[in-house]
Write a protein that holds these residues in place. Structure first.
Motif, PDB file in Angstrom:
ATOM      1  N   ARG A  26       0.825  -1.206   0.000  1.00  0.00           N
ATOM      2  CA  ARG A  26       0.000   0.000   0.000  1.00  0.00           C
ATOM      3  C   ARG A  26       0.864   1.263   0.000  1.00  0.00           C
ATOM      4  N   LYS A  28       3.369   4.332  -0.688  1.00  0.00           N
ATOM      5  CA  LYS A  28       3.822   5.096  -1.853  1.00  0.00           C
ATOM      6  C   LYS A  28       5.109   5.868  -1.554  1.00  0.00           C
ATOM      7  N   CYS A  30       6.153   8.116   0.714  1.00  0.00           N
ATOM      8  CA  CYS A  30       6.234   9.555   0.994  1.00  0.00           C
ATOM      9  C   CYS A  30       7.233   9.861   2.109  1.00  0.00           C
ATOM     10  N   LYS A  51       4.364  -1.605  -6.379  1.00  0.00           N
ATOM     11  CA  LYS A  51       4.170  -0.413  -7.201  1.00  0.00           C
ATOM     12  C   LYS A  51       5.479   0.285  -7.529  1.00  0.00           C
ATOM     13  N   TYR A  53       7.677   1.497  -5.183  1.00  0.00           N
ATOM     14  CA  TYR A  53       8.111   2.458  -4.167  1.00  0.00           C
ATOM     15  C   TYR A  53       8.953   1.743  -3.111  1.00  0.00           C
ATOM     16  N   GLU A  76      -1.825   6.381   3.371  1.00  0.00           N
ATOM     17  CA  GLU A  76      -2.092   5.191   2.555  1.00  0.00           C
ATOM     18  C   GLU A  76      -2.680   4.015   3.330  1.00  0.00           C
TER      19      GLU A  76
END
Lengths: 104, 381, 290
Positions: A26, A28, A30, A51, A53, A76
């Protein structure tokens, strides 16, 4: 977040302990959880998630005090902590079950 | 306190009869905004809804009014609004939301002369194509055109029944002339009025799909707060209601919202006729222009012209089949409408050049005089 | 380059998973976007408030924040641009038992939907409006908004914004909102507490949540994702009950956060029942007199 003062009765306070769970796919990347962890328990991992990341990784599990800030700042729903039952031995307040290190 | 159905004989305007029809149909929410010549519907509803434990709100604009009507419908209440051209334009985006989210409700357009502010106090029938295609995207809509206060009473009930049965906004395309005309209106006993309510879901709530069509192509509809965890969006969505940005989903969704109408044309389309059986010339009309056309047909018959009238009660979906059938047996068509050829072009399309077709139109502001129709019949045929 | 791992079959459950449509996660919001945090805060508040979630509805408009309705596992409506509030008004009036949360963005609520906000607050329509303020139109690629700071760059103000932004709490206060607060997504606990309080309060409640838009706003204004959070940390001045007219956002002098308005006045439905439906008051319909 280095400006917190240490309470005078720190030794006698039972500090809650937490175990951090990361739902890597989940994430990303940040980095908010890493930046705002009051115990600097997290770091960006070098691996990639599905994904592409870099999710965080718990580098100092014994430091987690289960404050949930990573959980509530995460946009997220990718990280959370649960309370871990402290092993209470006489004279050793707030000992992490996964290590013998005393929580400061 | 008065009951929802005011059984009895009245002398009423079309606007008031429309409001009474809505109440008789079970409407319990009205979100509106004042606009000539539809204001009287809102005024009547403001008082009457309080008699029947309903709710009236005058919103800040027609955009908000239409949004509130959709919200109220998902709140489980039959809801409506009424407006005229400029407000109808403002409602268009949310009418599209109603179509996309398959939300039953009724929108009344008491038409006045346009474009723009136009002729607020004078009637027209020039929003007919806007009713069909005014909101963006490809869709089907239902629009009904009453020609008298008595008919507006009944057609408002029909509009609610169709909207509930097929889960979409249904438009009542009346006009200033019918809206402000006072005539005898008979309101029957409540038990004689057929009321249709939206299909209700059965079975497990967690597996329910709010857009999975039932046998007639229409999905059952729960209300908010009933435990279905609905997600309703104006984005292209699947049967579950979840947005999916894919060509396949778009194709399926547009098929759902169009086929439920196309598969049920016989149930939706209503027409009426006058001296049409042996007619050689078919006059096609709707709404207030039916009154012109009836007088003209009667007059033409006196002059020996075998004219007959096909009255379109349902405008959209367009009664193509009825007109195509007529095109095979009559010598010509005349369309009578207060615009310069909107439904006329639809008739032309159906006639397909088989026989001549003429328009008696007017840009708006007045009812068309029967003499214009009679003169055309005399000259053209 | 490492091999991309396959998703693990059994993942632990996030404490808010029961309120999320997990089949739709990950959501569409960009890395570093704060909407997810505000959304998470809102869900935590819903959960913690003790209200009947079966009777709770989230309504959104259009835009990035408007997508929130698509992720909450409650009855949720993703409406047209700017129309979340009037749609929610219809829902509430049709069924006063429903708890209404409007979750949307600054462009949706205050530009295209500004008129509806004004009037819902004036009527004291019973709903909680949460505005994620990311200072621009994110979904469309970073255009100037009614909240973009003076001189800030956006795709439609390439040299700098010539307009003055709204002071949203002042506007809410002036229109009659009975609860007004402002937090940033970094002040998550305060934000959650505020939302909890607002949900439990009858009448029109408004909470502004400042949130970074690193991809569309930050990039054009020389701010990395973390920079904005640091500004929130350094420039935040928590001042409850501050005069709403002093709440213009000034990233140099400081951003005043806190709860500014908390008053009681009868809601639209209470007035309507009293004047038009007195029988309802006698019947004690739930949600009306509580």
């Amino acid at each position: 977040m280095d400006f917190w003062r240490v309470p005078l009765d720190a030794d006698t306070i039972k500090v809650s302990l937490g175990i951090v769970h990361i739902l890597e796919d989940r994430c990303k990347g940040c980095g908010y959880c890493i930046e705002y962890c009051p115990k600097q328990a997290l770091e960006l991992s070098t691996k990639f998630n599905q994904k592409g990341y870099h999710p965080p990784v718990v580098v100092k599990p014994e430091e987690c005090v289960n404050c949930h800030y990573c959980e509530i700042i995460c946009p997220e729903f990718a990280i959370f902590s649960v309370e871990s039952p402290p092993i209470t031995e006489p004279g050793r307040a707030g000992t992490h079950p996964n290590s013998a290190i005393k929580v400061k | 306190m008065k009951p929802a159905v005011l059984t009895g004989e009245y002398f009423m305007t079309g606007d008031v009869a429309c409001a009474e029809g809505a109440l008789a149909a079970g409407c319990r929410f009205f979100g509106g905004y004042p606009i000539t010549p539809a204001t009287e519907i809102a005024e009547r509803m403001a008082l009457r809804l309080s008699h029947v434990d309903g709710c009236f709100i005058q919103m800040e604009d027609e955009i908000g009014a239409m949004a509130a009507v959709l919200g109220a419908s998902w709140g489980g209440v039959k809801s409506m609004t009424a407006t005229s051209g400029p407000g109808f334009s403002l409602m268009m985006e949310n009418i599209g939301l109603g179509i996309c989210t398959e939300t039953p409700c009724v929108v009344v357009n008491v038409q006045r002369g346009g474009p723009s502010t136009g002729l607020p106090t004078h009637g027209a029938q020039s929003d007919m194509m806007q009713a069909r295609w005014g909101s963006h995207g490809h869709y089907e809509i239902i629009a009904l055109a009453p020609s008298s206060p008595q008919e507006i009473f009944y057609l408002t009930i029909t509009a609610f029944n169709l909207s509930e049965k097929y889960r979409l906004p249904v438009l009542i395309m009346t006009d200033e002339i019918v809206g402000h005309m006072s005539e005898k209106v008979i309101i029957p006993e409540a038990k004689l009025i057929e009321i249709v309510s939206r299909p209700r879901p059965k079975g497990r709530k967690d597996r329910f799909k709010p857009f999975a069509p039932g046998p007639n192509g229409v999905a059952p509809m729960p209300a908010a707060g009933e435990g279905y965890n609905l997600h309703i969006t104006g984005l292209t969505h699947d049967e579950k209601g979840y947005p999916v940005m894919a060509v396949e989903t778009q194709t399926e969704m547009v098929a759902r919202i169009t086929e439920k109408i196309q598969r049920n044309l016989d149930d939706i389309i209503r027409t009426d006729d006058f001296l049409l059986d042996d007619a050689e010339i078919a006059v096609i009309s709707y709404g207030v222009s039916v009154r012109t056309s009836m007088a003209a047909v009667a007059e033409a018959r006196k002059l020996g012209i075998k004219a007959g009238l096909l009255r379109l009660v349902t405008i959209w979906p367009f009664p193509e089949h009825q007109i195509c059938k007529l095109a095979d047996r009559v010598k010509g068509f005349v369309t009578v409408e207060i615009n310069l050829g909107q439904i006329h072009r639809e008739v032309e399309r159906c006639v397909g050049g088989k026989v001549p077709i003429f328009l008696v139109g007017h840009p708006g502001g007045t009812i068309i005089h029967p003499d214009s129709v009679v003169n055309l019949l005399k000259e053209a045929f | 380059m490492q091999e991309i791992p396959k998703p693990s079959k059994k993942q632990p459950c996030h404490p808010l998973d029961d309120l999320i449509r997990t089949d739709r996660i990950p959501h569409i919001w960009c890395p570093g976007c704060g909407i997810g945090t505000v959304f998470s805060s809102c869900l935590a508040a819903l959960k913690g408030s003790g209200i009947n979630l079966g009777k709770t509805v989230m309504v959104s408009g259009i835009g990035c924040s408007g997508r929130a309705a698509g992720y909450v596992k409650l009855d949720s409506f993703h409406t047209t641009h700017g129309r979340a509030i009037p749609f929610a008004t219809g829902l509430k009036l049709a069924n006063p038992e429903l708890n209404i949360v409007v979750f949307s963005g600054d462009g949706d609520l205050f530009a295209i939907g500004g008129n509806h906000f004004i009037h819902a607050a004036r009527r004291n329509m019973d709903m909680t409006v949460i505005c994620v303020n990311n200072l621009n139109y994110g979904m469309t690629g970073g255009q100037v908004a009614a909240t973009t700071p003076y001189l800030a760059k956006s795709t439609t103000t390439p040299v700098g914004n010539p307009e003055t932004p709204f002071n949203l709490p002042l506007m809410a206060y002036a229109c009659g909102a009975t609860y007004v607060a402002r937090w940033t997504m970094l002040h998550t606990r305060d934000l959650t507490d505020s939302i909890t309080e607002a949900i439990g309060k009858k009448g029109f409640s408004f909470i502004e949540a400042l949130s970074p838009c690193p991809v569309n706003y930050g990039r054009r204004n020389k701010q990395k994702p973390l920079d904005m959070l640091k500004v929130y940390q350094k420039k935040a001045i928590i001042k409850n009950d501050a005069d709403p007219s002093t709440l213009d956002i000034d990233f140099e002098k400081g951003i005043i956060l806190g709860k500014f308005v908390d008053v009681d006045r009868p809601t639209f439905i209470e007035h309507y029942d009293k004047i038009y439906r007195p029988s309802r008051l006698q019947e004690n319909v739930p949600g009306l007199n509580s």
